[in-house]
Design a protein around this motif. Sequence first.
Motif, PDB file in Angstrom:
ATOM      1  N   ALA A  96     -10.357  -2.480  -9.819  1.00 27.19           N
ATOM      2  CA  ALA A  96     -10.765  -3.877  -9.982  1.00 27.19           C
ATOM      3  C   ALA A  96     -11.555  -4.308  -8.762  1.00 27.19           C
ATOM      4  N   CYS A  97     -12.407  -5.304  -8.974  1.00 28.34           N
ATOM      5  CA  CYS A  97     -13.094  -5.924  -7.843  1.00 28.34           C
ATOM      6  C   CYS A  97     -13.049  -7.430  -8.038  1.00 28.34           C
ATOM      7  N   VAL A  98     -13.092  -8.150  -6.928  1.00 27.68           N
ATOM      8  CA  VAL A  98     -13.129  -9.610  -6.963  1.00 27.68           C
ATOM      9  C   VAL A  98     -14.563 -10.018  -6.662  1.00 27.68           C
ATOM     10  N   GLU A  99     -15.257 -10.439  -7.702  1.00 29.90           N
ATOM     11  CA  GLU A  99     -16.695 -10.641  -7.649  1.00 29.90           C
ATOM     12  C   GLU A  99     -17.054 -12.114  -7.502  1.00 29.90           C
ATOM     13  N   PHE A 100     -17.794 -12.449  -6.439  1.00 30.23           N
ATOM     14  CA  PHE A 100     -18.403 -13.771  -6.288  1.00 30.23           C
ATOM     15  C   PHE A 100     -19.731 -13.716  -7.043  1.00 30.23           C
ATOM     16  N   ARG A 101     -19.789 -14.368  -8.224  1.00 32.42           N
ATOM     17  CA  ARG A 101     -20.864 -14.131  -9.180  1.00 32.42           C
ATOM     18  C   ARG A 101     -21.871 -15.271  -9.194  1.00 32.42           C
ATOM     19  N   GLU A 102     -23.069 -14.998  -8.680  1.00 32.37           N
ATOM     20  CA  GLU A 102     -24.142 -15.975  -8.687  1.00 32.37           C
ATOM     21  C   GLU A 102     -24.691 -16.177 -10.100  1.00 32.37           C
ATOM     22  N   GLY A 103     -25.413 -17.299 -10.279  1.00 36.84           N
ATOM     23  CA  GLY A 103     -26.121 -17.506 -11.533  1.00 36.84           C
ATOM     24  C   GLY A 103     -25.428 -18.387 -12.540  1.00 36.84           C
ATOM     25  N   GLY A 104     -24.378 -19.114 -12.126  1.00 36.46           N
ATOM     26  CA  GLY A 104     -23.714 -20.011 -13.047  1.00 36.46           C
ATOM     27  C   GLY A 104     -23.078 -19.266 -14.214  1.00 36.46           C
ATOM     28  N   VAL A 105     -23.036 -19.926 -15.371  1.00 38.02           N
ATOM     29  CA  VAL A 105     -22.427 -19.322 -16.555  1.00 38.02           C
ATOM     30  C   VAL A 105     -23.174 -18.063 -16.966  1.00 38.02           C
ATOM     31  N   ASP A 106     -24.491 -18.083 -16.865  1.00 43.46           N
ATOM     32  CA  ASP A 106     -25.274 -16.904 -17.224  1.00 43.46           C
ATOM     33  C   ASP A 106     -24.884 -15.704 -16.363  1.00 43.46           C
ATOM     34  N   GLY A 107     -24.629 -15.955 -15.075  1.00 45.45           N
ATOM     35  CA  GLY A 107     -24.217 -14.876 -14.190  1.00 45.45           C
ATOM     36  C   GLY A 107     -22.859 -14.310 -14.560  1.00 45.45           C
ATOM     37  N   VAL A 108     -21.946 -15.183 -14.957  1.00 50.60           N
ATOM     38  CA  VAL A 108     -20.620 -14.735 -15.391  1.00 50.60           C
ATOM     39  C   VAL A 108     -20.747 -13.876 -16.638  1.00 50.60           C
ATOM     40  N   GLU A 109     -21.530 -14.341 -17.578  1.00 52.07           N
ATOM     41  CA  GLU A 109     -21.709 -13.578 -18.822  1.00 52.07           C
ATOM     42  C   GLU A 109     -22.389 -12.236 -18.556  1.00 52.07           C
ATOM     43  N   ALA A 110     -23.285 -12.201 -17.573  1.00 49.24           N
ATOM     44  CA  ALA A 110     -24.002 -10.960 -17.266  1.00 49.24           C
ATOM     45  C   ALA A 110     -23.064  -9.882 -16.739  1.00 49.24           C
ATOM     46  N   ILE A 111     -22.143 -10.241 -15.853  1.00 53.80           N
ATOM     47  CA  ILE A 111     -21.255  -9.195 -15.331  1.00 53.80           C
ATOM     48  C   ILE A 111     -20.230  -8.778 -16.376  1.00 53.80           C
ATOM     49  N   ARG A 112     -19.835  -9.704 -17.245  1.00 49.13           N
ATOM     50  CA  ARG A 112     -18.954  -9.307 -18.348  1.00 49.13           C
ATOM     51  C   ARG A 112     -19.668  -8.285 -19.246  1.00 49.13           C
ATOM     52  N   GLU A 113     -20.931  -8.524 -19.484  1.00 53.70           N
ATOM     53  CA  GLU A 113     -21.718  -7.586 -20.277  1.00 53.70           C
ATOM     54  C   GLU A 113     -21.838  -6.248 -19.561  1.00 53.70           C
ATOM     55  N   ALA A 114     -22.072  -6.300 -18.252  1.00 53.86           N
ATOM     56  CA  ALA A 114     -22.229  -5.064 -17.484  1.00 53.86           C
ATOM     57  C   ALA A 114     -20.949  -4.237 -17.465  1.00 53.86           C
ATOM     58  N   ALA A 115     -19.791  -4.901 -17.488  1.00 49.68           N
ATOM     59  CA  ALA A 115     -18.512  -4.199 -17.390  1.00 49.68           C
ATOM     60  C   ALA A 115     -17.982  -3.727 -18.729  1.00 49.68           C
ATOM     61  N   ALA A 116     -18.620  -4.120 -19.822  1.00 46.58           N
ATOM     62  CA  ALA A 116     -18.114  -3.780 -21.150  1.00 46.58           C
ATOM     63  C   ALA A 116     -17.999  -2.270 -21.327  1.00 46.58           C
ATOM     64  N   GLY A 117     -16.815  -1.823 -21.719  1.00 52.37           N
ATOM     65  CA  GLY A 117     -16.589  -0.400 -21.972  1.00 52.37           C
ATOM     66  C   GLY A 117     -16.255   0.417 -20.748  1.00 52.37           C
ATOM     67  N   LEU A 118     -16.297  -0.180 -19.561  1.00 50.52           N
ATOM     68  CA  LEU A 118     -15.964   0.551 -18.334  1.00 50.52           C
ATOM     69  C   LEU A 118     -14.486   0.367 -18.000  1.00 50.52           C
ATOM     70  N   ALA A 119     -13.949   1.284 -17.205  1.00 53.68           N
ATOM     71  CA  ALA A 119     -12.539   1.212 -16.847  1.00 53.68           C
ATOM     72  C   ALA A 119     -12.256   0.120 -15.822  1.00 53.68           C
ATOM     73  N   ILE A 120     -13.224  -0.192 -14.986  1.00 59.05           N
ATOM     74  CA  ILE A 120     -13.005  -1.170 -13.928  1.00 59.05           C
ATOM     75  C   ILE A 120     -12.909  -2.577 -14.515  1.00 59.05           C
ATOM     76  N   ASP A 121     -12.062  -3.407 -13.916  1.00 64.35           N
ATOM     77  CA  ASP A 121     -11.787  -4.744 -14.437  1.00 64.35           C
ATOM     78  C   ASP A 121     -12.182  -5.783 -13.387  1.00 64.35           C
ATOM     79  N   PRO A 122     -13.390  -6.331 -13.452  1.00 62.94           N
ATOM     80  CA  PRO A 122     -13.797  -7.325 -12.451  1.00 62.94           C
ATOM     81  C   PRO A 122     -13.024  -8.634 -12.614  1.00 62.94           C
ATOM     82  N   VAL A 123     -12.541  -9.154 -11.495  1.00 63.39           N
ATOM     83  CA  VAL A 123     -12.023 -10.521 -11.447  1.00 63.39           C
ATOM     84  C   VAL A 123     -13.209 -11.376 -11.023  1.00 63.39           C
ATOM     85  N   VAL A 124     -13.739 -12.155 -11.936  1.00 64.59           N
ATOM     86  CA  VAL A 124     -15.023 -12.815 -11.731  1.00 64.59           C
ATOM     87  C   VAL A 124     -14.806 -14.259 -11.300  1.00 64.59           C
TER      88      VAL A 124
END
Length: 337
Positions: A107-135
Amino acid sequence: MHVEGTILAGRDFEPVEGRVVVEDGEIAAVEEAAVESENVVLPAFVNAHTHIGDSIAKEAGAGLSLDELVAPPDGLKHRLLRAASHEEKVEAMRRSLRLMASTGTAACVEFREGGVDGVEAIREAAAGLAIDPVVLGRETADAMRASDGFGASGARDAEFDDLRAETREAGKLFGIHAGERDPHDVDPALDLDPDFVVHVVHPEPSHLDRIEADEVPVVVCPRSNLVTGVGVPPLRDLLDRTTVALGTDNVMLNSPSMFREMEFASKLTDATATEVLRMATANGAEIAGLNCGVVEPGREARLLVLDGDSDNLAGAQDLVRAVVRRAGEADVTDVVY
């Protein structure tokens, strides 16, 4: 299923020869037994502070100051993020997340720039991967509501009182940068009653007293601090006062490798190997509210398996010290999530 080898068990990572028994994704038992495996089994890492969006700009901005590199809204990283397409940012983040997952970061604790779009982008990037970002969203209350909390840039950059109140009401994490380049924003950051603060390179004695009294966890990123020229966090002082976790910070500046961060922290400071490994596992999990980071019954089975007979680790007299100071990607034989 079970995983055999020398197990670095509990919060003190006591070496135990035997097996970790896993049932339904949870550690059911740690059994001491004679086994033939040379593997070393330890908790997977929790990278407690990342900026994965910077993956689009690795090694950009050589020679720039901290503010020129990352200060919002017009630091180099923010300009590069604005110029990149959604697809470019998602693919770059996915590569960094995939690298972390393959090298034992659960897991990583991610400070995610870009507002809601930025949050959605990292969720998309993490889809199907084993790592679980805390966004932790940034910039807006909507980003906080769409994510696991809010990651504030620093008390000198904006007023965060209202966002802090909304984050608390939502029952989510609130983290903030503090004391990275000087001590002047530490007290304003602590006034917000954060769940954790990041960096704290320049605390004054009164700040350390407040951190201890209020039991505020601290995440340190020593490689990043050295690269940006702001100094090195007083790790011994912080460890003596509070829970300290380890993060790799901006991918622009450093690879998101917890192996490299551990080695650097261990060799640069007087923190013990056990303390550093705990910073990279149990303490980060505790800050993020995750039930992993320790090999003991009842924890989620997020495990890293190293080849104790690799050319790099064979002959190690102190396994914890060897893991912290010399282990690397080439020693990884399995990652169990």
